[in-house]
Design a protein around this motif. Structure first.
Motif, PDB file in Angstrom:
ATOM      1  N   GLU A  66      14.936-100.177  -3.636  1.00 52.62           N
ATOM      2  CA  GLU A  66      15.066-100.956  -2.401  1.00 52.62           C
ATOM      3  C   GLU A  66      15.344-102.427  -2.712  1.00 52.62           C
ATOM      4  O   GLU A  66      16.097-103.085  -1.998  1.00 52.62           O
ATOM      5  N   GLU A  67      14.736-102.948  -3.763  1.00 52.67           N
ATOM      6  CA  GLU A  67      14.981-104.342  -4.141  1.00 52.67           C
ATOM      7  C   GLU A  67      16.410-104.527  -4.659  1.00 52.67           C
ATOM      8  O   GLU A  67      17.034-105.555  -4.404  1.00 52.67           O
ATOM      9  N   ARG A 127      18.554-104.624  -1.638  1.00 50.16           N
ATOM     10  CA  ARG A 127      18.429-105.929  -0.980  1.00 50.16           C
ATOM     11  C   ARG A 127      19.306-106.972  -1.700  1.00 50.16           C
ATOM     12  O   ARG A 127      19.991-107.764  -1.062  1.00 50.16           O
ATOM     13  N   GLU A 156      15.417 -94.600   3.284  1.00 47.70           N
ATOM     14  CA  GLU A 156      14.772 -95.911   3.450  1.00 47.70           C
ATOM     15  C   GLU A 156      15.793 -97.044   3.302  1.00 47.70           C
ATOM     16  O   GLU A 156      15.779 -98.006   4.072  1.00 47.70           O
ATOM     17  N   ILE A 157      16.688 -96.925   2.341  1.00 41.50           N
ATOM     18  CA  ILE A 157      17.735 -97.939   2.167  1.00 41.50           C
ATOM     19  C   ILE A 157      18.607 -98.006   3.409  1.00 41.50           C
ATOM     20  O   ILE A 157      18.912 -99.092   3.909  1.00 41.50           O
ATOM     21  N   LYS A 191      17.816 -97.215   6.414  1.00 39.73           N
ATOM     22  CA  LYS A 191      17.038 -97.735   7.539  1.00 39.73           C
ATOM     23  C   LYS A 191      16.836 -99.246   7.434  1.00 39.73           C
ATOM     24  O   LYS A 191      16.931 -99.956   8.432  1.00 39.73           O
ATOM     25  N   ARG A 192      16.575 -99.751   6.239  1.00 39.93           N
ATOM     26  CA  ARG A 192      16.181-101.147   6.065  1.00 39.93           C
ATOM     27  C   ARG A 192      17.334-102.120   5.881  1.00 39.93           C
ATOM     28  O   ARG A 192      17.163-103.320   6.124  1.00 39.93           O
ATOM     29  N   PHE A 193      18.471-101.645   5.430  1.00 41.28           N
ATOM     30  CA  PHE A 193      19.550-102.561   5.074  1.00 41.28           C
ATOM     31  C   PHE A 193      20.826-102.227   5.831  1.00 41.28           C
ATOM     32  O   PHE A 193      21.035-101.103   6.249  1.00 41.28           O
TER      33      PHE A 193
END
Length: 79
Positions: free
Chosen positions: A19-20, A23, A54-55, A57-59
């Motif tokens: 995830e980082e 980002r 998750e990637i 969804k978040r980015f």
């Protein structure tokens, strides 16, 4: 991670936090990420689908992925 010529004995790990990494690429202006499930590519059993979800969804990037996809059901789950 990166494998040299597909050799698991020649692994270079850049980060253990996908995830980082996502980002950082998004912050750098990337519109697409290519994510490969290396474990799934070798074993045939995908384990990265929750990370990809998750990637997504978040980015604000589109994700192209491969590795561990052996059956149509695997592809449908990944999508």
């Amino acid at each position: 991670m990166r494998l040299t010529q597909g050799d698991y004995a020649a692994v270079r790990t850049y980060s253990s936090e996908p995830e980082e990494v996502a980002r950082a690429f998004e912050s750098g202006g990337a519109e697409w990420l290519h994510v490969v499930d290396l474990s799934g590519a070798f074993s045939g059993e995908s384990g990265i689908d929750p990370v990809i979800a998750e990637i997504k969804k978040r980015f604000g990037v589109k994700v192209q992925s491969g590795g561990g996809l052996r059956r149509i059901a695997d592809i449908e789950k990944r999508l």
